[in-house]
Write a protein that holds these residues in place. Structure first.
Motif, PDB file in Angstrom:
ATOM      1  N   UNK A 138      12.995  -6.364  61.844  1.00  0.00           N
ATOM      2  CA  UNK A 138      12.969  -5.827  63.210  1.00  0.00           C
ATOM      3  C   UNK A 138      12.645  -4.338  63.251  1.00  0.00           C
ATOM      4  N   UNK A 139      12.489  -3.721  62.079  1.00  0.00           N
ATOM      5  CA  UNK A 139      12.107  -2.316  62.000  1.00  0.00           C
ATOM      6  C   UNK A 139      10.690  -2.135  61.456  1.00  0.00           C
ATOM      7  N   UNK A 140      10.090  -3.215  60.956  1.00  0.00           N
ATOM      8  CA  UNK A 140       8.794  -3.137  60.284  1.00  0.00           C
ATOM      9  C   UNK A 140       7.649  -3.487  61.235  1.00  0.00           C
ATOM     10  N   UNK A 141       6.452  -3.095  60.837  1.00  0.00           N
ATOM     11  CA  UNK A 141       5.266  -3.421  61.629  1.00  0.00           C
ATOM     12  C   UNK A 141       4.834  -4.869  61.428  1.00  0.00           C
ATOM     13  N   UNK A 142       5.098  -5.396  60.222  1.00  0.00           N
ATOM     14  CA  UNK A 142       4.581  -6.731  59.887  1.00  0.00           C
ATOM     15  C   UNK A 142       5.496  -7.395  58.879  1.00  0.00           C
ATOM     16  N   UNK A 143       5.343  -8.729  58.762  1.00  0.00           N
ATOM     17  CA  UNK A 143       6.117  -9.479  57.783  1.00  0.00           C
ATOM     18  C   UNK A 143       5.191 -10.463  57.076  1.00  0.00           C
ATOM     19  N   UNK A 144       5.379 -10.562  55.753  1.00  0.00           N
ATOM     20  CA  UNK A 144       4.628 -11.487  54.910  1.00  0.00           C
ATOM     21  C   UNK A 144       5.616 -12.461  54.296  1.00  0.00           C
ATOM     22  N   UNK A 145       5.267 -13.764  54.274  1.00  0.00           N
ATOM     23  CA  UNK A 145       6.189 -14.805  53.812  1.00  0.00           C
ATOM     24  C   UNK A 145       5.635 -15.500  52.565  1.00  0.00           C
ATOM     25  N   UNK A 146       6.116 -15.156  51.360  1.00  0.00           N
ATOM     26  CA  UNK A 146       5.739 -15.924  50.167  1.00  0.00           C
ATOM     27  C   UNK A 146       6.458 -17.272  50.164  1.00  0.00           C
ATOM     28  N   UNK A 147       5.765 -18.306  49.711  1.00  0.00           N
ATOM     29  CA  UNK A 147       6.356 -19.642  49.639  1.00  0.00           C
ATOM     30  C   UNK A 147       5.832 -20.383  48.425  1.00  0.00           C
ATOM     31  N   UNK A 148       6.747 -20.879  47.604  1.00  0.00           N
ATOM     32  CA  UNK A 148       6.367 -21.640  46.416  1.00  0.00           C
ATOM     33  C   UNK A 148       5.656 -22.922  46.816  1.00  0.00           C
ATOM     34  N   UNK A 149       4.574 -23.238  46.111  1.00  0.00           N
ATOM     35  CA  UNK A 149       3.793 -24.441  46.402  1.00  0.00           C
ATOM     36  C   UNK A 149       4.447 -25.662  45.770  1.00  0.00           C
ATOM     37  N   UNK A 150       5.525 -26.110  46.397  1.00  0.00           N
ATOM     38  CA  UNK A 150       6.202 -27.336  45.962  1.00  0.00           C
ATOM     39  C   UNK A 150       6.729 -28.047  47.200  1.00  0.00           C
ATOM     40  N   UNK A 151       6.833 -29.386  47.157  1.00  0.00           N
ATOM     41  CA  UNK A 151       7.077 -30.178  48.372  1.00  0.00           C
ATOM     42  C   UNK A 151       8.303 -29.776  49.180  1.00  0.00           C
ATOM     43  N   UNK A 152       9.454 -29.575  48.530  1.00  0.00           N
ATOM     44  CA  UNK A 152      10.667 -29.247  49.286  1.00  0.00           C
ATOM     45  C   UNK A 152      10.537 -27.899  49.989  1.00  0.00           C
ATOM     46  N   UNK A 153       9.930 -26.934  49.304  1.00  0.00           N
ATOM     47  CA  UNK A 153       9.772 -25.607  49.886  1.00  0.00           C
ATOM     48  C   UNK A 153       8.883 -25.623  51.118  1.00  0.00           C
ATOM     49  N   UNK A 154       7.830 -26.429  51.062  1.00  0.00           N
ATOM     50  CA  UNK A 154       6.886 -26.491  52.178  1.00  0.00           C
ATOM     51  C   UNK A 154       7.585 -26.931  53.461  1.00  0.00           C
ATOM     52  N   UNK A 155       8.565 -27.819  53.323  1.00  0.00           N
ATOM     53  CA  UNK A 155       9.262 -28.335  54.502  1.00  0.00           C
ATOM     54  C   UNK A 155      10.064 -27.264  55.233  1.00  0.00           C
ATOM     55  N   UNK A 156      10.427 -26.183  54.510  1.00  0.00           N
ATOM     56  CA  UNK A 156      11.244 -25.139  55.129  1.00  0.00           C
ATOM     57  C   UNK A 156      10.407 -24.100  55.877  1.00  0.00           C
ATOM     58  N   UNK A 157       9.080 -24.148  55.715  1.00  0.00           N
ATOM     59  CA  UNK A 157       8.229 -23.115  56.309  1.00  0.00           C
ATOM     60  C   UNK A 157       8.312 -23.086  57.835  1.00  0.00           C
ATOM     61  N   UNK A 158       8.224 -24.234  58.543  1.00  0.00           N
ATOM     62  CA  UNK A 158       8.325 -24.161  60.009  1.00  0.00           C
ATOM     63  C   UNK A 158       9.630 -23.516  60.481  1.00  0.00           C
ATOM     64  N   UNK A 159      10.739 -23.794  59.789  1.00  0.00           N
ATOM     65  CA  UNK A 159      12.021 -23.192  60.157  1.00  0.00           C
ATOM     66  C   UNK A 159      11.961 -21.678  59.985  1.00  0.00           C
TER      67      UNK A 159
END
Length: 262
Positions: A138-159
């Motif tokens: 909430x203090x930054x100009x931008x946010x970047x989201x790293x995500x491991x390329x594995x099935x369980x992790x992908x499901x958490x991205x929309x959340x």
């Protein structure tokens, strides 16, 4: 100055690796770059300087904003690349919702960084979207989201993206740069399918094209206290993070100093 929070829903997705090597890529491109370790585990500091546990840092500033900024600043061999370690004041509250006092101190820190003429400030945050991480986002100009390329992790991205949208109520100007897939293994079917699944799941503008591979060189670089691009075998990694930097430059409409000179 452009400030970018590097955040993830959970740990172990390559967030610190992305933070270190992306900061190095910006610095190599001529941007005066500061990498801030806002994770109490001190992963950035431990990866790049073995003395990090002894240094004053980000949490010390939050506990005492009167601390001289120069005491926090750690130079590197590259004159455009500096660090701020996590520091000693580990009892700072990292859980809960964003608060006025916490936001004020994080924003004060970023104003202090900007006053030192840095172009880019990358902040490696604790996992999750609460407490200190929410304050930083909430203090930054931008946010970047790293995500491991594995099935369980992908499901958490929309959340994760839903959580970022909620934070934009507090900070409407926040630019969500999108998800960068990490630990990609092209020789593993599940990893390849995870990349395809996320491409089908997200709007094109929310998934960066650059893929960060799983590479033992990242471990070797950390053991030597270096960004992977400094390693003799790191040419391929240099290209990966230069590509990621270029994508982010385009999203933020900024131009590297090297390109300006050219």
């Amino acid at each position: 100055m452009i400030s970018i929070a590097v955040s993830s829903q959970k740990g172990g997705v390559g967030k610190t690796t992305v933070s270190i090597n992306l900061a190095h890529a910006f610095a190599r491109a001529g941007f005066r770059t500061l990498l801030v370790d806002a994770d109490p585990q001190g992963s950035v500091g431990l990866s790049l300087t073995r003395q990090s546990r002894l240094l004053s840092g980000f949490y010390d500033y939050l506990a005492d904003p009167g601390i001289p900024f120069e005491r926090l600043l750690v130079p590197t061999r590259l004159d455009t690349f500096s660090l701020v370690a996590s520091g000693q004041a580990g009892d700072y509250e990292v859980g809960g919702a964003p608060t006025g006092a916490s936001l004020s101190r994080v924003r004060s820190f970023l104003r202090t960084v900007e006053a030192r003429d840095f172009d880019i400030c990358l902040i490696d945050t604790p996992a999750g979207l609460f407490g200190l991480t929410a304050d930083v986002i909430c203090s930054s100009d931008a946010v970047l989201v790293p995500q491991q390329a594995e099935p369980l992790g992908i499901r958490s991205v929309p959340k994760m993206l839903e959580g970022l949208n909620r934070l934009r109520v507090i900070h409407p100007g926040l630019a969500v740069l999108g998800v960068v897939l990490t630990m990609v293994q092209q020789n593993m079917e599940e990893s390849r399918e995870s990349v395809i699944a996320l491409r089908n799941l997200l709007p094109e503008e929310l998934l960066l094209r650059t893929l960060v591979p799983r590479d033992p060189l990242f471990v070797k670089a950390s053991a030597r206290g270096l960004p992977i691009g400094v390693m003799e075998e790191g040419t391929g990694a240099l290209a990966v993070f230069d590509s990621l930097r270029s994508e982010i430059e385009a999203k933020l409409n900024i131009t590297s100093k090297a390109a300006q000179v050219g």
